[in-house]
Design an enzyme around this catalytic site. Structure first.
Site, PDB file in Angstrom:
ATOM      1  N   CYS A  83     -21.907   4.272 -58.025  1.00  0.00           N
ATOM      2  CA  CYS A  83     -22.493   3.918 -56.599  1.00  0.00           C
ATOM      3  C   CYS A  83     -21.220   3.597 -55.747  1.00  0.00           C
ATOM      4  O   CYS A  83     -20.325   2.626 -56.044  1.00  0.00           O
ATOM      5  CB  CYS A  83     -23.476   3.049 -56.634  1.00  0.00           C
ATOM      6  SG  CYS A  83     -24.507   2.807 -55.181  1.00  0.00           S
ATOM      7  N   ASN A 175     -31.535   1.108 -51.429  1.00  0.00           N
ATOM      8  CA  ASN A 175     -30.700   0.714 -50.304  1.00  0.00           C
ATOM      9  C   ASN A 175     -29.771   1.741 -49.936  1.00  0.00           C
ATOM     10  O   ASN A 175     -28.778   1.503 -48.924  1.00  0.00           O
ATOM     11  CB  ASN A 175     -30.097  -0.779 -50.659  1.00  0.00           C
ATOM     12  CG  ASN A 175     -28.987  -0.598 -51.811  1.00  0.00           C
ATOM     13  OD1 ASN A 175     -29.282   0.441 -52.331  1.00  0.00           O
ATOM     14  ND2 ASN A 175     -28.419  -1.682 -52.329  1.00  0.00           N
ATOM     15  N   ASN A 293     -19.978   0.185 -58.336  1.00  0.00           N
ATOM     16  CA  ASN A 293     -20.414   0.053 -59.691  1.00  0.00           C
ATOM     17  C   ASN A 293     -19.746   0.844 -60.734  1.00  0.00           C
ATOM     18  O   ASN A 293     -19.841   2.153 -60.773  1.00  0.00           O
ATOM     19  CB  ASN A 293     -21.897   0.794 -59.676  1.00  0.00           C
ATOM     20  CG  ASN A 293     -22.853  -0.395 -59.071  1.00  0.00           C
ATOM     21  OD1 ASN A 293     -22.560  -1.166 -58.600  1.00  0.00           O
ATOM     22  ND2 ASN A 293     -24.166  -0.116 -58.877  1.00  0.00           N
ATOM     23  N   HIS A 348     -19.378  -5.840 -52.198  1.00  0.00           N
ATOM     24  CA  HIS A 348     -19.904  -4.633 -51.650  1.00  0.00           C
ATOM     25  C   HIS A 348     -20.733  -4.461 -50.511  1.00  0.00           C
ATOM     26  O   HIS A 348     -21.204  -3.426 -50.100  1.00  0.00           O
ATOM     27  CB  HIS A 348     -20.353  -3.981 -52.935  1.00  0.00           C
ATOM     28  CG  HIS A 348     -21.690  -4.324 -53.169  1.00  0.00           C
ATOM     29  ND1 HIS A 348     -22.244  -5.428 -53.371  1.00  0.00           N
ATOM     30  CD2 HIS A 348     -22.759  -3.234 -53.557  1.00  0.00           C
ATOM     31  CE1 HIS A 348     -23.498  -5.401 -53.549  1.00  0.00           C
ATOM     32  NE2 HIS A 348     -23.848  -4.093 -53.710  1.00  0.00           N
TER      33      HIS A 348
END
Length: 419
Positions: A83, A175, A293, A348
């Site tokens: 991600c 999100n 990630n 992040h």
């Protein structure tokens, strides 16, 4: 802002195997408990670096950076492998051209990029744009998918290669978002936040469950089953690294595919031209991309280690990164300062301060409309859990990591498409 606190004792008051160095005072008890548990692992190198957007996550703390020697814990990487974010500065498009056309821009994005659980369905133009990314990622990779399916026991969410290919160029939910933004320099940017979709989740779950099984078989008792690990040199470790890297590539190409789809719509709507007067090509627009990630092999403090960033961005000196706020706050393009104590990392995003359930309990659609005033976006109950008040103050987060990154661009969104 330098390190603000150090966690060096467990809940029982005993010293931890690895301390946590934290870049914020804004940290809840659940995240503290997770960090103390994480600190009991004997293979952590030096310390755990905790970013200012820290909050409790499933399995492990979001906003944590872990350097390890000889082992990796799949749950500390998370289930949305690879991600991350992409950012495009769009040449030739000025903020004044957006005036009165924001609803049209939002509809165009929602038309070409499936959101939530939706996937692409046979539109020839969309599939043509996907072909390069899909073939690059899936060619010869059936073994990766077979391993995921063999453990899960069904492919209801995954399907075969055809199903995975339809997920390429899709946003997902939660999100994840697509935004059109305006910078302080009066330029228009496109931001994308997404990951490896269903296939990455299945691969991650497979390895997390496999690691838990190995711990049970070896009679290894952990303070939290989610901290189950693979030892370097084992077949399971090698398979995890190979599958994780593939999912990371899928996530990158997924963002690339979405970027091309949206950019082509913007080029069409605003008739964007290059310096020679020809129609601008999406492929020619420069972009920034960063994962948040993932695991990478890096050198820190003179030693080779595995660095796990869960909700954190690489920030070596001069690395460009993207740090978004909430759907009602600013976002930032940053340049890394290479701070050794953070393992050359930064946050992040803003980081949640309320769970999704709590946000829905505390706020209403009227609150959402008020907090996203002036932004073209969904303002209904389906995205209430993403209300800006559910997130930490991005300005405080940025202040807390001023020794980790330098701000290059400051952006405010005018269109936000959520999953």
């Amino acid at each position: 802002m330098p390190i603000k606190q150090i966690i060096n004792k467990g809940a029982d008051g005993r010293p931890l195997a690895a301390v946590a160095k934290v870049w914020t005072d804004d940290i809840d008890d659940s995240a503290l408990d997770q960090l103390r548990t994480l600190g009991t692992l004997p293979f952590i190198f030096k310390h755990v670096a905790v970013m200012p957007d820290v909050h409790a996550g499933k399995g492990s703390t979001i906003g944590s950076v872990l350097a390890t020697k000889g082992a990796i814990t799949p749950a500390t990487v998370g289930v949305d492998l690879g991600c991350g974010m992409s950012a495009y500065k769009i040449p030739g498009l000025r903020p004044e051209q957006l005036e009165g056309r924001l609803p049209k821009v939002r509809r165009a994005i929602e038309k070409v990029v499936p959101v939530g659980q939706s996937v692409h369905k046979g539109n020839a133009g969309m599939r043509m744009l996907q072909r390069e990314e899909t073939e690059s990622c899936l060619n010869g990779k059936q073994e990766v998918l077979d391993r995921a399916r063999s453990f899960v026991g069904n492919d209801r969410h995954l399907g075969g290669l055809d199903k995975v290919s339809t997920q390429m160029g899709t946003l997902g939910g939660g999100n994840h978002f697509i935004e059109v933004c305006v910078s302080k320099q009066n330029e228009v940017w496109l931001l994308l936040h997404s990951g490896s979709r269903g296939v990455g989740n299945m691969i991650a779950q497979h390895h997390i469950n496999l690691a838990k099984g190995l711990m049970k078989k070896a009679f290894i008792d952990l303070p939290n089953p989610d901290l189950a690990y693979f030892l370097e040199g084992s077949r399971e470790f090698d398979h995890y690294i190979r599958d994780m890297l593939w999912a990371q590539e899928f996530a990158y190409l997924n963002r690339r595919s979405m970027g091309r789809l949206v950019l082509n719509e913007l080029i069409e709507i605003f008739d964007l031209r290059d310096g020679k007067g020809s129609r601008l090509k999406a492929e020619s627009i420069e972009f920034i991309d960063c994962h948040h990630n993932y695991v990478a092999r890096e050198q820190h403090f003179g030693e080779d280690v595995w660095v796990t960033r869960k909700g954190a961005v690489r920030a070596f000196a001069n690395d460009l990164g993207i740090i978004p706020g909430s759907m009602g706050a600013r976002s930032f393009i940053v340049k890394g300062r290479g701070e050794a104590e953070s393992f050359c990392s930064c946050s992040h995003g803003a980081g949640r301060r309320l769970s999704r359930t709590k946000a829905k309990d505390l706020y209403t659609e009227a609150d959402l409309k008020r907090q996203t005033q002036g932004i073209e976006c969904r303002k209904d109950a389906g995205v209430l859990d993403e209300i800006p008040a559910a997130y930490k103050n991005i300005d405080e987060v940025m202040q807390n990591q001023s020794d980790l990154v330098e701000v290059v661009e400051e952006l405010r969104q005018v269109v936000c498409v959520k999953g």
